[in-house]
Design an enzyme around this catalytic site. Structure first.
Site, PDB file in Angstrom:
ATOM      1  N   ASP A  61       0.821  -1.209   0.000  1.00 33.44           N
ATOM      2  CA  ASP A  61       0.000   0.000   0.000  1.00 33.44           C
ATOM      3  C   ASP A  61       0.856   1.261   0.000  1.00 33.44           C
ATOM      4  O   ASP A  61       2.070   1.206   0.152  1.00 33.44           O
ATOM      5  CB  ASP A  61      -0.968  -0.001   1.198  1.00 33.44           C
ATOM      6  CG  ASP A  61      -0.314  -0.512   2.487  1.00 33.44           C
ATOM      7  OD1 ASP A  61       0.923  -0.453   2.585  1.00 33.44           O
ATOM      8  OD2 ASP A  61      -1.039  -0.974   3.378  1.00 33.44           O
TER       9      ASP A  61
ATOM     10  N   ASP B 149      -7.478  -3.285  14.374  1.00 31.81           N
ATOM     11  CA  ASP B 149      -8.851  -3.572  13.934  1.00 31.81           C
ATOM     12  C   ASP B 149      -8.897  -4.748  12.949  1.00 31.81           C
ATOM     13  O   ASP B 149      -9.915  -4.984  12.313  1.00 31.81           O
ATOM     14  CB  ASP B 149      -9.496  -2.326  13.298  1.00 31.81           C
ATOM     15  CG  ASP B 149      -8.757  -1.834  12.052  1.00 31.81           C
ATOM     16  OD1 ASP B 149      -7.715  -2.441  11.683  1.00 31.81           O
ATOM     17  OD2 ASP B 149      -9.218  -0.851  11.435  1.00 31.81           O
TER      18      ASP B 149
ATOM     19  N   HIS C 230      -7.236  -5.172  10.142  1.00 27.91           N
ATOM     20  CA  HIS C 230      -7.073  -4.932   8.691  1.00 27.91           C
ATOM     21  C   HIS C 230      -5.772  -5.553   8.200  1.00 27.91           C
ATOM     22  O   HIS C 230      -4.796  -5.630   8.925  1.00 27.91           O
ATOM     23  CB  HIS C 230      -7.155  -3.441   8.342  1.00 27.91           C
ATOM     24  CG  HIS C 230      -6.013  -2.589   8.823  1.00 27.91           C
ATOM     25  ND1 HIS C 230      -6.184  -1.315   9.301  1.00 27.91           N
ATOM     26  CD2 HIS C 230      -4.684  -2.822   8.890  1.00 27.91           C
ATOM     27  CE1 HIS C 230      -5.012  -0.809   9.623  1.00 27.91           C
ATOM     28  NE2 HIS C 230      -4.074  -1.702   9.394  1.00 27.91           N
TER      29      HIS C 230
ATOM     30  N   GLU D 277      -9.744  -2.071   5.280  1.00 31.48           N
ATOM     31  CA  GLU D 277     -10.387  -1.707   6.538  1.00 31.48           C
ATOM     32  C   GLU D 277     -11.622  -2.581   6.794  1.00 31.48           C
ATOM     33  O   GLU D 277     -12.129  -3.227   5.875  1.00 31.48           O
ATOM     34  CB  GLU D 277     -10.796  -0.234   6.470  1.00 31.48           C
ATOM     35  CG  GLU D 277      -9.637   0.721   6.219  1.00 31.48           C
ATOM     36  CD  GLU D 277      -8.670   0.857   7.397  1.00 31.48           C
ATOM     37  OE1 GLU D 277      -8.498  -0.112   8.158  1.00 31.48           O
ATOM     38  OE2 GLU D 277      -8.074   1.929   7.547  1.00 31.48           O
TER      39      GLU D 277
HETATM   40  P1  PGA Z   1       2.210  -1.675  12.455  1.00 29.15           P
HETATM   41  O1  PGA Z   1       1.072  -1.501  11.343  1.00 29.15           O
HETATM   42  O2  PGA Z   1       3.121  -2.754  11.980  1.00 29.15           O
HETATM   43  O3  PGA Z   1       2.908  -0.320  12.484  1.00 29.15           O
HETATM   44  O4  PGA Z   1       1.524  -2.007  13.725  1.00 29.15           O
HETATM   45  C1  PGA Z   1       0.448  -2.629  10.794  1.00 29.15           C
HETATM   46  C2  PGA Z   1      -0.779  -2.228  10.022  1.00 29.15           C
HETATM   47  O5  PGA Z   1      -1.454  -1.240  10.372  1.00 29.15           O
HETATM   48  O6  PGA Z   1      -1.120  -2.931   9.059  1.00 29.15           O
END
Ligand code: PGA
Length: 278
Positions: free
Chosen positions: A72, A141, A143, A148
């Site tokens: 992304d 959450d 995702h 999302e």
């Molecule tokens: P993080 O993010 O590794 O910084 O916790 C993961 C994500 O939001 O997919």
């Protein structure tokens, strides 16, 4: 699905890097035969990237014949902004190894035609012959990439508006000012990641423990998009002890009892033999 439970985030980083080393080595890439990797950003994979850079510097691993696709990118953030995923990937990984920058694909969140850019990305993945190993992280959450809660579980690469939870979680990278977090991103779809031959998802920290429980113990649910990988034939969830806090004791015991088998996955056991262990 395999759940690999390791002591802490450091051990997860090391295990994940060894697994990548193992897969690329077994594939034996060369001219006209690239290993195709899907890559995440965020805090979780940083330790894995550092170990991969070590392996490269020790002469154990080359990325010369590796093609990468990132999950992304934010929309509208300049490419050289320290929080853009272009900047992250270049500084945390690509510039330290021998990958050909032309083979390291990151979505362009500043493209004039964002929909066309997403279509181009899917075409590039197809032209590369698909992804051998897609590595991902998850949000609290649940995702995966920026898919999302409520995203279609057959979604493809597209423009996505970020959920409030994600803006909250990511504001730490923008001076704790939620208004500075871009509201939209380009992201591979759940379906895009599902198409990979193998998927490895890294989950560390107590703040991810509810998402891990939803992903592993409850049904496939578009409100916890990572749960889709229950239906992937070769999915690994690699987590630390903290991330298991919401799991049942029975689940944790079952997967921990398999730790010897999991160790073999990074100790040079041929892929075919590993498949038998599922
Ligand atoms: P993080 O993010 O590794 O910084 O916790 C993961 C994500 O939001 O997919």
């Amino acid at each position: 699905m395999r759940l690999i439970i390791l002591e802490d985030a450091g051990v997860v980083a090391d295990w994940a890097a060894r697994f990548v080393l193992q897969r690329i080595t077994q594939f034996a890439p060369g001219p006209g035969r690239h290993f195709v990797l899907g890559l995440p950003t965020g805090g979780t994979p940083l330790g894995m990237y550092r170990r991969l850079i070590d392996f490269y510097k020790e002469g154990r691993l080359s990325f010369k014949y590796v093609t990468t696709f990132n999950m992304d990118e934010y929309v509208g953030l300049p490419r050289d902004h320290p929080e853009s995923y272009h900047y992250y990937m270049w500084n945390e990984f690509f510039k330290h190894v021998d990958i050909d920058p032309g083979n390291a694909h990151v979505l362009d969140g500043n493209a004039a035609d964002l929909v066309g850019e997403c279509r181009r990305f899917e075409e590039l993945i197809a032209a590369a012959g698909g992804v051998h190993l897609f590595i991902g992280g998850i949000g609290p959450d649940g995702h995966i990439a920026f898919n999302e809660p409520g995203s279609s579980l057959v979604s493809r690469t597209r423009v996505k508006t970020l959920a409030y939870d994600t803006l909250e979680a990511n504001k730490r990278f923008f001076g704790n000012d939620i208004s500075k977090v871009p509201r939209q991103a380009l992201t591979v779809g759940v379906g895009t990641v599902m198409d990979a031959k193998e998927v490895m998802i890294l989950i560390t920290g107590v703040h991810k423990s509810l998402a891990l429980a939803k992903a592993v113990e409850e049904g496939v649910n578009h409100m916890w998009t990572v749960s889709a990988f229950q239906q992937h034939a070769q999915a690994l969830f690699v987590c630390d002890e903290d991330a298991t806090l919401e799991l049942r004791v029975k689940t944790v015991k079952y997967f921990k009892a398999l730790s010897e088998e999991h160790q073999k996955m990074i100790d040079g056991v041929p892929v075919d033999e590993q498949r038998v262990l599922h």
